[in-house]
Design an enzyme around this catalytic site. Structure first.
Site, mmCIF file in Angstrom:
data_model
loop_
_atom_site.group_PDB
_atom_site.id
_atom_site.type_symbol
_atom_site.label_atom_id
_atom_site.label_comp_id
_atom_site.label_asym_id
_atom_site.label_seq_id
_atom_site.Cartn_x
_atom_site.Cartn_y
_atom_site.Cartn_z
ATOM 1 N N ASN A 142 0.855 -1.185 0.000
ATOM 2 C CA ASN A 142 0.000 0.000 0.000
ATOM 3 C C ASN A 142 0.894 1.238 0.000
ATOM 4 O O ASN A 142 1.486 1.590 1.016
ATOM 5 C CB ASN A 142 -0.872 -0.063 1.267
ATOM 6 N N ARG A 180 -2.728 -2.100 -3.233
ATOM 7 C CA ARG A 180 -3.834 -1.177 -3.003
ATOM 8 C C ARG A 180 -3.607 0.058 -3.862
ATOM 9 O O ARG A 180 -2.597 0.746 -3.734
ATOM 10 C CB ARG A 180 -3.895 -0.766 -1.542
ATOM 11 N N HIS A 200 -11.770 4.204 0.725
ATOM 12 C CA HIS A 200 -12.027 3.205 1.775
ATOM 13 C C HIS A 200 -12.945 2.083 1.274
ATOM 14 O O HIS A 200 -13.557 1.378 2.082
ATOM 15 C CB HIS A 200 -12.704 3.826 3.015
ATOM 16 N N GLU A 227 -8.143 -4.219 5.902
ATOM 17 C CA GLU A 227 -8.064 -4.008 4.452
ATOM 18 C C GLU A 227 -7.050 -4.945 3.803
ATOM 19 O O GLU A 227 -7.253 -5.413 2.683
ATOM 20 C CB GLU A 227 -7.693 -2.547 4.164
#
Ligand code: ADP
Length: 388
Positions: free
Chosen positions: A7, A84, A173, A375
């Site tokens: 990420n 991500r 999100h 996540e």
């Protein structure tokens, strides 16, 4: 299956190596201050102490090289890599395996999130060069929100401008909200139909999810819209931007002000962290109390908007740093929603746990849950589904 989840932020690169089947996390860490002086990597291995490795991190590619170096010592075979991507825009209605074409899309939509997408694209390049035999998957934070109906995602600006510049509500999100829905659905044994998902961290957003379909969210073209956040102002009259610029602030200054100098930090005057602000309010600091009140007021204002998107709600779920750890914030929000039939059990609300838990009060018309988000696990699940 062992999945490495990466990420990339504007000056950071978080990573986590986990087993999707057992949910065991072998290692995780964060490369911080990329492109700035005093860069370092905070690294942690299962059962070990957190280490701080001081290294030079001129860019994200080099940061990724360090991560591979560190992880190679673990003797864990990486079977897939999940990335991500903050902004997938119209190109990523769902997660996709990385090919030359899909990687091109990450860069194509990067003008909508320049600080994040280019960095993650560079990291993907590095992963493909370093481990050509391992598949990569793009998991875009915006994907889930592409389901939002047009009347809710379109802005009432001139059609040619909106269409030419791809302006719409993309939200963020999305991976977290998708996970919160999944956990809520399982926890309530499919009894939840209309969920208001509250991801309340230093970045914060709400999402209206009806039987798994995303009906609306509070962030907009960018993550600046909606709730009051740690350092972001959330929704403001857009004319304030023009007013500031006419008063001598440059475009970059306004951007920086709204993203980094506003929100809870600006109102409290002491910190962007809810823990500090709660402590300040307990000591009688009026600005801290005001910051907490504004945060909770805006949250409930938008909970009502999310409920409207579904013509009602039967469950509200609190998640992320504040939502999972601040009983005060949950209580303050629920009390303001009592007129909509929301009641919280104050004793259950105080219990600390990393599990999904029900904190609904007696006589509540709406189920109140705390759902810890994950996540990285959600990204790893997508990798397993596409590559496994
Ligand atoms: P992000 O991933 O967006 O950086 P997180 O979801 O990790 O954010 O949330 C971080 C925020 O959570 C902190 O800034 C702090 O405001 C809040 N937080 C964390 N722990 C607590 C706590 N015990 N009480 C109140 N707030 C907390």
């Amino acid at each position: 299956m062992n999945v490495l989840v990466i990420n990339a932020g504007s000056s950071s690169l978080k990573y986590q190596l986990l087993n999707v089947d057992t949910r065991e996390v072998y290692a995780k860490g964060n490369c911080e201050r990329i492109g700035i002086e005093d860069a370092f990597i905070g690294h942690e291995e299962m059962g070990g102490e957190k280490q701080k490795l001081v290294v030079d991190l001129p860019n994200h590619k080099v940061a990724a090289q360090h991560v591979f170096e560190i992880l190679s010592k673990l003797d864990v075979k990486i079977d897939g890599i999940g990335h991500r991507v903050v902004q997938g825009a119209w190109r990523f209605p769902e997660s996709k395996v990385v090919t030359d074409e899909t990687l091109g899309w990450v860069r194509e939509v990067a003008p909508l999130a320049p600080l994040h997408n280019y960095a993650e694209a560079d990291v993907i390049d590095e992963c493909r060069e370093r481990m050509p035999e391992v598949g990569n998957v793009v998991v875009a934070d915006s994907s889930f929100h592409l389901q939002i109906p047009e009347y809710a995602h379109r802005y009432a600006l001139p059609r040619d401008v909106v269409d030419r510049l791809h302006i719409r509500k993309y939200g963020a999100h999305g991976t977290s909200h998708r996970y919160i829905w999944r956990m809520t659905d399982a926890f309530t044994k499919h009894e939840t139909h209309k969920l208001v998902s509250c991801h309340l961290g230093s970045g914060a957003s709400l999402c209206a999810i009806q039987d798994g379909r995303d009906m609306d969210t509070t962030m907009g073209l960018t993550p600046l819209d909606g709730l009051i956040m740690g350092t972001r102002c959330g929704s403001i009259d857009p004319a304030i931007v023009c007013y500031l610029e006419r008063n001598g602030y440059t475009n970059d200054e306004v951007d920086d002000m709204m993203n980094k100098q506003s929100g809870l930090l600006a109102v409290s005057g002491i910190s962007s962290d809810t823990r500090d602000i709660e402590a300040g309010a307990a000591d009688g600091d009026a600005n801290c109390q005001l910051a907490l009140d504004m945060f909770a007021y805006r949250a409930t204002y938008l909970v009502a908007a999310m409920a409207q998107a579904m013509q009602g709600f039967d469950t509200i779920a609190f998640s992320a740093g504040i939502g999972e750890n601040s009983p005060e914030t949950r209580s303050s929000i629920c009390k303001r929603l009592e007129w909509l039939g929301v009641k919280v059990d104050e004793e259950k609300n105080k219990v600390r746990s990393g599990e999904v838990r029900d904190i609904t009060g007696e006589g509540s018309k709406v189920r109140v849950l705390v759902v810890p988000t994950d996540e990285e696990y959600m990204i790893a699940l997508d990798v397993q589904e596409l590559l496994g």
